[in-house]
Design a protein around this motif. Structure first.
Motif, short mmCIF file in Angstrom:
data_model
loop_
_atom_site.label_atom_id
_atom_site.label_comp_id
_atom_site.label_asym_id
_atom_site.label_seq_id
_atom_site.Cartn_x
_atom_site.Cartn_y
_atom_site.Cartn_z
N ASP A 156 85.96 -3.66 135.13
CA ASP A 156 86.99 -3.47 134.11
C ASP A 156 88.35 -3.97 134.58
OD1 ASP A 156 87.31 -1.47 136.00
OD2 ASP A 156 87.10 0.20 134.59
N SER A 157 88.68 -3.71 135.85
CA SER A 157 89.96 -4.19 136.38
C SER A 157 89.98 -5.71 136.47
CB SER A 157 90.23 -3.59 137.76
OG SER A 157 90.34 -2.19 137.68
N ASP B 225 82.12 -0.60 134.33
CA ASP B 225 82.88 0.35 135.15
C ASP B 225 83.35 -0.29 136.44
OD1 ASP B 225 82.57 2.59 133.40
OD2 ASP B 225 80.50 2.77 134.08
N ASP C 241 91.34 -0.84 133.57
CA ASP C 241 90.61 0.40 133.79
C ASP C 241 90.86 1.40 132.67
OD1 ASP C 241 89.24 2.53 134.84
OD2 ASP C 241 90.18 2.46 136.81
N ASP D 128 92.13 -0.22 144.10
CA ASP D 128 91.20 0.84 143.71
C ASP D 128 91.07 1.89 144.82
OD1 ASP D 128 90.73 -0.21 141.23
OD2 ASP D 128 88.81 -1.14 141.74
#
Length: 287
Positions: free
Chosen positions: A270-271, A267, A240, A169
């Protein structure tokens, strides 16, 4: 916004690390169930549910599904057996993998594919259960691995997954902001770029190399770990993008507002919802 993101991250990261390593296994399972419940509350928005009682109903059903797993499966015991993990657990994790493959097809063909699911609340609800419930299970498979022999072994596995996703990220964010020119999936998430994706993969690969050197891995272990790293970071982007697809269809920017600068719980996880089941299976099959 960046300042808010950093402050929230500086609070959340130590809290997550503390929970992973030091919460007793059943307390950890309960905390994770609460996080999944918040995720279900936010997912209800994707279904177009606006009334509190409707969203609560979805939360209750989701929590009940997790509770069934918690009650019937041996949380806190060693789940590894000669051919992998126990049949019931393995089936659920493989079902999750199949769901994410299907989600990839929906995402790559968006918006053409939205006619299949966008107007059907039952289908979106099912998608939510296939996303959230296996996430709880995968986290518990990892966290409770060999728990009776070493209560920190599973925590290290789970922490490594978190570090892979976080590093990807961070790498994607900063590389995408500074160098991103080519859109990755403009119909789903216009802000994501191919350069950002590659930057995230590279950042996670550097992390894996550092970990491998510190643990004195063999060449074979390095190759396997790097292959898993590329797989996991790629799937993290899928998670994502899939949530972005649901948010775009629902007409919302963030899944919620509970985390300043980050949006909602979904948010942030999600990954992980996409990577946790795959990582758990990779560990079992390749360890």
């Amino acid at each position: 916004m960046l300042k808010q993101r950093i402050i929230t991250a500086l609070i959340l990261a130590p809290a997550a690390i503390t929970a992973i390593f030091y919460l007793p296994i059943n307390y950890f399972a309960g905390l994770l169930m609460a996080i999944i419940a918040i995720g279900a509350w936010e997912w209800a928005r994707f279904m177009g549910l606006t009334k509190t009682i409707q969203r609560l109903a979805y939360v209750i059903v989701t929590t009940a599904l997790v509770a069934v797993l918690w009650f019937f499966l041996p949380v806190g015991k060693t789940w590894l057996v000669i051919f992998g993990i126990e049949h019931e657990i393995s089936s659920i994790l493989w079902l999750s993998v199949i769901w994410w493959l299907f989600a990839a097809l929906l995402m790559f063909s968006y918006p053409k594919s939205n006619g299949f699911w966008s107007q059907n609340k039952v289908i979106i609800a099912l998608f939510g259960w296939l996303t959230l419930v296996p996430t709880w299970l995968a986290f518990m498979v990892l966290r409770s691995n060999n728990y009776a022999l070493d209560e920190f072994q599973g925590a290290q596995l789970l922490m490594y997954l978190f570090m892979l996703v976080w590093s990807a990220d961070v790498g994607a964010y900063f590389v995408g902001k500074s160098m991103g020119k080519h859109k990755l999936m403009p119909n789903v998430s216009p802000g994501k770029t191919i350069e950002g994706f590659l930057g995230g993969v590279a950042c996670a690969a550097v992390l894996t190399v550092v970990v491998g050197i510190s643990l004195q891995w063999s060449i074979e272990e390095f190759v396997t770990a790097l292959m898993v790293t590329v797989l996991i970071t790629t799937i993290s982007v899928l998670g994502d993008l899939t949530e972005s697809m649901f948010k775009r269809q629902a007409g919302v920017k963030d899944s919620g507002t509970i985390l300043p600068g980050h949006g909602g719980i979904l948010d942030r996880i999600d990954s992980l919802t996409a990577t946790a089941p795959v990582f758990a299976l990779c560990y079992v099959l390749l360890a």
